[in-house]
Design a protein around this motif. Structure first.
Motif, PDB file in Angstrom:
ATOM      1  N   SER A 227       1.488  -7.925 -11.292  1.00  0.00           N
ATOM      2  CA  SER A 227       0.699  -6.703 -11.137  1.00  0.00           C
ATOM      3  C   SER A 227      -0.780  -6.936 -11.397  1.00  0.00           C
ATOM      4  N   CYS A 228      -1.209  -8.179 -11.496  1.00  0.00           N
ATOM      5  CA  CYS A 228      -2.620  -8.502 -11.697  1.00  0.00           C
ATOM      6  C   CYS A 228      -3.278  -8.728 -10.338  1.00  0.00           C
ATOM      7  N   ILE A 229      -4.313  -7.959 -10.072  1.00  0.00           N
ATOM      8  CA  ILE A 229      -5.059  -8.084  -8.822  1.00  0.00           C
ATOM      9  C   ILE A 229      -6.474  -8.526  -9.170  1.00  0.00           C
TER      10      ILE A 229
ATOM     11  N   LYS B 201      -3.409 -11.836  -5.789  1.00  0.00           N
ATOM     12  CA  LYS B 201      -2.452 -11.030  -6.541  1.00  0.00           C
ATOM     13  C   LYS B 201      -1.388 -11.926  -7.140  1.00  0.00           C
TER      14      LYS B 201
ATOM     15  N   ASN C 208     -10.232  -9.424  -7.619  1.00  0.00           N
ATOM     16  CA  ASN C 208     -11.186  -9.359  -6.515  1.00  0.00           C
ATOM     17  C   ASN C 208     -12.372 -10.241  -6.864  1.00  0.00           C
TER      18      ASN C 208
ATOM     19  N   LYS D 171      -9.353 -11.544  -2.229  1.00  0.00           N
ATOM     20  CA  LYS D 171      -8.502 -10.767  -3.134  1.00  0.00           C
ATOM     21  C   LYS D 171      -7.217 -11.551  -3.363  1.00  0.00           C
TER      22      LYS D 171
ATOM     23  N   ALA E 223      -3.606 -15.378 -10.198  1.00  0.00           N
ATOM     24  CA  ALA E 223      -4.189 -14.485  -9.196  1.00  0.00           C
ATOM     25  C   ALA E 223      -5.546 -14.999  -8.718  1.00  0.00           C
TER      26      ALA E 223
END
Length: 151
Positions: free
Chosen positions: A76-78, A73, A80, A71, A124
């Motif tokens: 605010s972009c995450i 980051k 997975n 994961k 990210a």
């Protein structure tokens, strides 16, 4: 991705181009960078030169997959990235598939949440890949033998 940017000065506008470039050798090495130039070709050339100077080396599991889920980051972009068995295929957004295929991954699922601008998505994704560990490192950290981890 290529954007046209303008700067307002006393005599008018100065137009330049900005390019985001992701490079890879299809064997686990890749990088990303921004470049600016007077023409789009100049911006891409500058970004490519800078990306080659900032390479990331990522270990692939069985030559094409991830060893575990990761994961990443940025703002605010995450992002997975889920590990799948070899032969499963590439699932996810167009940008995520393009980034990971440039690095030589062919079996994965990628999902992004939050504000997914191209630059945040790339940052990210590389943040997630930086957290990737090889099976040998995972076994050493857990105090186990490698064949106990893989089975």
């Amino acid at each position: 991705r290529i954007d046209r940017v303008q700067k307002v000065v006393k005599g008018g506008n100065i137009t330049k181009y900005r390019a985001l470039v992701v490079i890879g050798n299809l064997m686990g090495a890749g990088g990303y960078s921004y470049g600016k130039g007077v023409t789009p070709q100049d911006a891409v050339a500058r970004a490519s030169r800078k990306a080659k100077q900032d390479l990331h080396f990522i270990e692939r599991f069985k030559g094409c997959a991830l060893a575990h889920d990761v994961k990443g980051k940025f703002n605010s972009c995450i992002v997975n990235i889920f590990a799948t068995p070899p032969g499963y295929g590439a699932r996810g957004s167009i940008l995520g598939r393009a980034i990971l295929k440039q690095l030589g991954f062919s079996s994965f699922t990628i999902k992004a949440h939050g504000r997914r601008t191209p630059s945040s998505y790339v940052y990210a994704t590389f943040d997630a890949l930086a957290q990737l560990q090889s099976p040998e490192d995972m076994a050493r950290a857990r105090g186990r033998r490698l064949f106990e981890i893989e089975s």
